[in-house]
Scaffold this motif. Structure first.
Motif, short mmCIF file in Angstrom:
data_model
loop_
_atom_site.label_atom_id
_atom_site.label_comp_id
_atom_site.label_asym_id
_atom_site.label_seq_id
_atom_site.Cartn_x
_atom_site.Cartn_y
_atom_site.Cartn_z
N ASP A 34 0.81 -1.21 0.00
CA ASP A 34 0.00 0.00 0.00
C ASP A 34 0.84 1.25 0.00
O ASP A 34 0.32 2.34 -0.20
N SER A 35 2.11 1.15 0.25
CA SER A 35 2.97 2.33 0.39
C SER A 35 3.88 2.50 -0.82
O SER A 35 4.46 1.53 -1.30
N PRO A 36 4.01 3.75 -1.33
CA PRO A 36 4.90 3.97 -2.48
C PRO A 36 6.37 3.85 -2.12
O PRO A 36 7.22 3.79 -2.99
N THR A 71 24.50 14.05 -0.18
CA THR A 71 23.62 12.92 0.12
C THR A 71 22.41 13.47 0.85
O THR A 71 22.55 14.20 1.83
N LEU A 72 21.23 13.15 0.35
CA LEU A 72 19.99 13.66 0.92
C LEU A 72 19.22 12.54 1.61
O LEU A 72 18.95 11.50 1.00
N PHE A 73 18.90 12.75 2.87
CA PHE A 73 17.96 11.89 3.60
C PHE A 73 16.62 12.59 3.49
O PHE A 73 16.30 13.48 4.28
N ALA A 74 15.85 12.20 2.49
CA ALA A 74 14.70 12.99 2.06
C ALA A 74 13.47 12.76 2.93
O ALA A 74 12.91 11.66 2.94
N PRO A 75 13.01 13.80 3.64
CA PRO A 75 11.76 13.69 4.38
C PRO A 75 10.56 13.75 3.43
O PRO A 75 10.58 14.49 2.45
N VAL A 76 9.55 12.95 3.72
CA VAL A 76 8.36 12.88 2.87
C VAL A 76 7.25 13.73 3.46
O VAL A 76 7.37 14.28 4.55
N ASN A 77 6.16 13.86 2.72
CA ASN A 77 5.07 14.75 3.15
C ASN A 77 4.57 14.44 4.55
O ASN A 77 4.27 15.34 5.34
N GLU A 78 4.46 13.14 4.87
CA GLU A 78 3.94 12.76 6.19
C GLU A 78 4.83 13.26 7.32
O GLU A 78 4.33 13.55 8.42
N ILE A 110 15.28 7.80 1.12
CA ILE A 110 13.95 8.29 1.48
C ILE A 110 13.59 7.79 2.88
O ILE A 110 13.69 6.60 3.18
N LEU A 111 13.15 8.71 3.73
CA LEU A 111 12.85 8.37 5.12
C LEU A 111 11.48 7.74 5.28
O LEU A 111 10.57 7.95 4.48
N THR A 112 11.33 6.97 6.34
CA THR A 112 10.05 6.39 6.70
C THR A 112 9.02 7.49 6.97
O THR A 112 9.36 8.54 7.54
N PRO A 113 7.75 7.28 6.62
CA PRO A 113 6.72 8.29 6.90
C PRO A 113 6.44 8.47 8.39
O PRO A 113 5.74 9.40 8.77
N LEU A 114 6.98 7.61 9.25
CA LEU A 114 6.74 7.74 10.69
C LEU A 114 7.65 8.78 11.35
O LEU A 114 7.46 9.12 12.52
N HIS A 115 8.63 9.28 10.63
CA HIS A 115 9.56 10.27 11.19
C HIS A 115 8.89 11.62 11.35
O HIS A 115 8.07 12.03 10.53
N ASP A 174 15.55 17.72 -9.46
CA ASP A 174 14.71 17.16 -10.52
C ASP A 174 13.99 15.90 -10.04
O ASP A 174 12.82 15.68 -10.35
N TYR A 175 14.71 15.08 -9.28
CA TYR A 175 14.10 13.86 -8.76
C TYR A 175 12.93 14.19 -7.83
O TYR A 175 11.86 13.59 -7.93
N LEU A 176 13.14 15.12 -6.92
CA LEU A 176 12.08 15.49 -5.98
C LEU A 176 10.86 16.02 -6.73
O LEU A 176 9.71 15.69 -6.41
N LYS A 177 11.10 16.84 -7.75
CA LYS A 177 10.00 17.41 -8.53
C LYS A 177 9.26 16.34 -9.33
O LYS A 177 8.08 16.50 -9.65
N SER A 178 9.92 15.23 -9.64
CA SER A 178 9.28 14.16 -10.40
C SER A 178 8.32 13.35 -9.55
O SER A 178 7.56 12.53 -10.09
N LYS A 179 8.34 13.55 -8.23
CA LYS A 179 7.47 12.80 -7.32
C LYS A 179 6.75 13.77 -6.37
O LYS A 179 6.97 13.76 -5.15
N PRO A 180 5.86 14.61 -6.93
CA PRO A 180 5.21 15.65 -6.11
C PRO A 180 4.34 15.10 -5.00
O PRO A 180 4.20 15.72 -3.95
N ASN A 181 3.73 13.94 -5.20
CA ASN A 181 2.86 13.38 -4.16
C ASN A 181 3.64 12.93 -2.93
O ASN A 181 3.06 12.70 -1.87
N THR A 182 4.94 12.78 -3.10
CA THR A 182 5.79 12.35 -2.00
C THR A 182 6.54 13.52 -1.37
O THR A 182 6.74 13.56 -0.15
N PHE A 183 6.93 14.51 -2.20
CA PHE A 183 7.85 15.55 -1.73
C PHE A 183 7.31 16.98 -1.86
O PHE A 183 8.09 17.93 -1.87
#
Length: 224
Positions: A28-30, A79-86, A206-211, A47-56
């Motif tokens: 269920d999780s992207p 190196t990016l530890f990318a936080p997601v929308n959640e 990409i970080l877990t959505p629980l962070h 560019d990568y972040l912009k390619s996934k707007p629902n996540t970032f």
């Protein structure tokens, strides 16, 4: 005392959120669609972040406020530890619950104090291209330097067991804010759900959505 109260309250919020996410299947999780092999994306980290707007979406909104960090994610080796929308949503929600209880106006990512917000965001960007192999050879992990001000963070590789082999499975990363302490009990740690995404200039994990974005300091720093 104020900071400790926030941290205890945030732990409760994380626990409640964890119950919700634990009820979801991995499919269920992207974030579970990635493997630990290095994947190549043709373009910059931005560019990568912009390619996934629902996540970032939230990360991109914050980055728009800080041109220097956007430039680093476009042109510098990082190196990016990318936080997601959640991650952002949970922190903003708790901050405004506290502010509402105190009779204060809400604060959002567009209006949050820029000095404090940039300091927190900088913790997620590390100088140099570091893949999981960089950390895999050390049992205790390694210290790394955040891009702004040389703030120390810590990364440790955790390899899961698979097919009857100890340590034969996928690798995840533990990413910790040490708060200047060598005592792990004082650290706040998050984990990755995807690693080793290689862009033209960066390695993205990409970080877990629980962070909680800000390593549990979001409310402490922005509830002014």
């Amino acid at each position: 005392m104020k900071k400790k109260l926030y941290k205890h309250s945030l732990l409760l919020l994380v626990a409640v959120t964890g119950i919700y996410f634990s009820a979801c299947k991995k499919s269920d999780s992207p974030y579970y669609d990635y493997t630990n092999t290095i994947q190549t994306f043709k373009g910059s980290a931005m560019d990568y972040l912009k390619s996934k707007p629902n996540t970032f979406d939230s990360l991109l909104l914050v980055l728009d406020r800080f041109p220097a960090l956007k430039d680093s994610l476009t042109n510098q080796k990082v190196t990016l530890f990318a936080p997601v929308n959640e991650n952002f949503a949970a922190s903003v929600k708790y901050l405004n619950q506290v502010r509402k209880a105190g009779g204060r106006a809400p604060v959002y990512l567009k209006t949050a104090d820029p000095v404090e917000l940039e300091f927190m965001l900088s913790k997620y960007i590390v100088r140099g291209n570091l893949t999981t192999g960089t950390y895999a050879s050390t049992v205790d992990g390694i210290s790394v330097t955040a891009i702004d001000g040389g703030y120390p963070m810590h990364v440790k590789a955790i390899q899961a067991d698979a097919s009857g082999f100890v340590g034969g499975g996928a690798t995840t990363l533990e990413y910790s804010d040490m708060f200047g302490s060598t005592i792990k009990l004082n650290w706040i740690t998050t984990t990755t759900n995807a690693v080793n995404i290689k862009t033209n200039n960066a390695i993205i994990n990409i970080l877990t959505p629980l962070h909680n974005f800000g390593f549990d300091e979001f409310t402490y720093r922005l509830d002014q």
